[in-house]
Design a protein around this motif. Structure first.
Motif, PDB file in Angstrom:
ATOM      1  N   ALA A 158      34.785   6.883  18.096  1.00  0.00           N
ATOM      2  CA  ALA A 158      33.345   6.926  18.130  1.00  0.00           C
ATOM      3  C   ALA A 158      32.932   8.074  18.943  1.00  0.00           C
ATOM      4  CB  ALA A 158      32.592   5.699  18.170  1.00  0.00           C
ATOM      5  N   ASP A 159      33.332   7.959  20.368  1.00  0.00           N
ATOM      6  CA  ASP A 159      33.040   8.859  21.267  1.00  0.00           C
ATOM      7  C   ASP A 159      33.332  10.233  20.898  1.00  0.00           C
ATOM      8  OD1 ASP A 159      32.217   6.780  22.866  1.00  0.00           O
ATOM      9  OD2 ASP A 159      33.821   6.849  24.351  1.00  0.00           O
ATOM     10  N   ARG A 160      34.532  10.616  20.666  1.00  0.00           N
ATOM     11  CA  ARG A 160      35.035  11.798  20.133  1.00  0.00           C
ATOM     12  C   ARG A 160      34.153  12.432  19.025  1.00  0.00           C
ATOM     13  NH1 ARG A 160      40.929  14.557  18.409  1.00  0.00           N
ATOM     14  NH2 ARG A 160      39.986  16.433  18.094  1.00  0.00           N
ATOM     15  N   TRP A 161      34.168  11.441  17.845  1.00  0.00           N
ATOM     16  CA  TRP A 161      33.474  11.875  16.698  1.00  0.00           C
ATOM     17  C   TRP A 161      32.066  12.345  16.923  1.00  0.00           C
ATOM     18  CZ3 TRP A 161      29.452  10.366  13.108  1.00  0.00           C
ATOM     19  CH2 TRP A 161      29.497  11.056  12.102  1.00  0.00           C
ATOM     20  N   CYS A 162      31.450  11.472  17.448  1.00  0.00           N
ATOM     21  CA  CYS A 162      30.081  11.623  17.944  1.00  0.00           C
ATOM     22  C   CYS A 162      29.880  12.993  18.672  1.00  0.00           C
ATOM     23  CB  CYS A 162      29.458  10.419  18.550  1.00  0.00           C
ATOM     24  SG  CYS A 162      29.275   9.055  17.371  1.00  0.00           S
TER      25      CYS A 162
ATOM     26  N   GLY B  75      34.462   6.851   8.085  1.00  0.00           N
ATOM     27  CA  GLY B  75      34.745   5.461   8.686  1.00  0.00           C
ATOM     28  C   GLY B  75      36.121   5.812   8.884  1.00  0.00           C
ATOM     29  N   GLU B  76      37.013   5.902   8.154  1.00  0.00           N
ATOM     30  CA  GLU B  76      38.503   6.167   8.673  1.00  0.00           C
ATOM     31  C   GLU B  76      38.686   7.066   9.705  1.00  0.00           C
ATOM     32  OE1 GLU B  76      40.407   7.059   4.975  1.00  0.00           O
ATOM     33  OE2 GLU B  76      40.142   4.976   4.299  1.00  0.00           O
ATOM     34  N   GLU B  77      37.804   8.527   9.451  1.00  0.00           N
ATOM     35  CA  GLU B  77      37.917   9.255  10.671  1.00  0.00           C
ATOM     36  C   GLU B  77      37.475   8.895  11.722  1.00  0.00           C
ATOM     37  OE1 GLU B  77      35.649  13.501  11.116  1.00  0.00           O
ATOM     38  OE2 GLU B  77      36.849  13.472   9.260  1.00  0.00           O
ATOM     39  N   ILE B  78      36.381   8.113  11.985  1.00  0.00           N
ATOM     40  CA  ILE B  78      35.769   7.702  13.175  1.00  0.00           C
ATOM     41  C   ILE B  78      36.710   6.689  13.915  1.00  0.00           C
ATOM     42  CG2 ILE B  78      34.019   6.025  14.229  1.00  0.00           C
ATOM     43  CD1 ILE B  78      32.206   7.545  12.041  1.00  0.00           C
ATOM     44  N   ALA B  79      37.301   5.851  13.084  1.00  0.00           N
ATOM     45  CA  ALA B  79      38.541   4.838  13.333  1.00  0.00           C
ATOM     46  C   ALA B  79      39.486   5.549  14.001  1.00  0.00           C
ATOM     47  CB  ALA B  79      38.877   4.053  12.317  1.00  0.00           C
ATOM     48  N   SER B  80      40.034   6.772  13.368  1.00  0.00           N
ATOM     49  CA  SER B  80      41.182   7.604  13.918  1.00  0.00           C
ATOM     50  C   SER B  80      40.793   8.443  15.271  1.00  0.00           C
ATOM     51  CB  SER B  80      41.518   8.593  12.701  1.00  0.00           C
ATOM     52  OG  SER B  80      42.471   9.422  13.127  1.00  0.00           O
TER      53      SER B  80
END
Length: 137
Positions: A116-120, A108-113
């Motif tokens: 979501a577009d980049r993480w996904c 969750g912290e990684e996605i927030a950082s």
């Protein structure tokens, strides 16, 4: 592919291949029993970490990525459930749940950082490279 993503991809791939062996002792190629024990413990910890990361990644994919991509729920759920069963067999239910909860917070912290577009997009690239069809588009 950034180094962090490459490491996660390798960890995930190793864990998928080792799900059945998560609780098993792995033979060490060292000369001494102490070295063999250290190697076995290290490989076991690495495998368990990979399994926890699979569960965390699939949770992140379900929560964030299906807004951006079509996700194959059967494949995603299958990965997560297989990893959870192996974790529970190796660690016990309570320890496995604690590890999965901590990983969920980390993801969750990684996605927030990252966003979501980049993480996904990163997860999609990782899984498509490995031939795991969680993402259908």
């Amino acid at each position: 592919m950034p180094a962090r993503i490459a490491v996660e991809w390798l960890t995930m791939r190793s864990a998928l291949l080792a799900v059945v062996l998560a609780a098993a002792a792995l033979p060490g190629g060292s000369a001494s029993a102490e070295d063999a024990t250290d190697t076995t413990a290290s490989k076991r910890a690495e495998t368990l970490d990979g399994l926890v990361r699979i569960v965390g990644a699939q949770a992140g994919i379900v929560l964030y990525c299906r807004k951006l991509y079509t996700v194959d729920d059967a494949v995603s759920d299958g990965l997560s459930q297989t990893a959870r069963r192996a974790l529970e067999a190796a660690m016990g239910h309570r320890r496995a749940e604690t590890a999965v909860a901590a990983e969920g917070r980390r993801v969750g912290e990684e996605i927030a950082s990252l966003g979501a577009d980049r993480w996904c997009a990163d997860q999609r690239d990782i899984l498509n490279t490995d031939g795991v069809q969680v993402f259908l588009d």
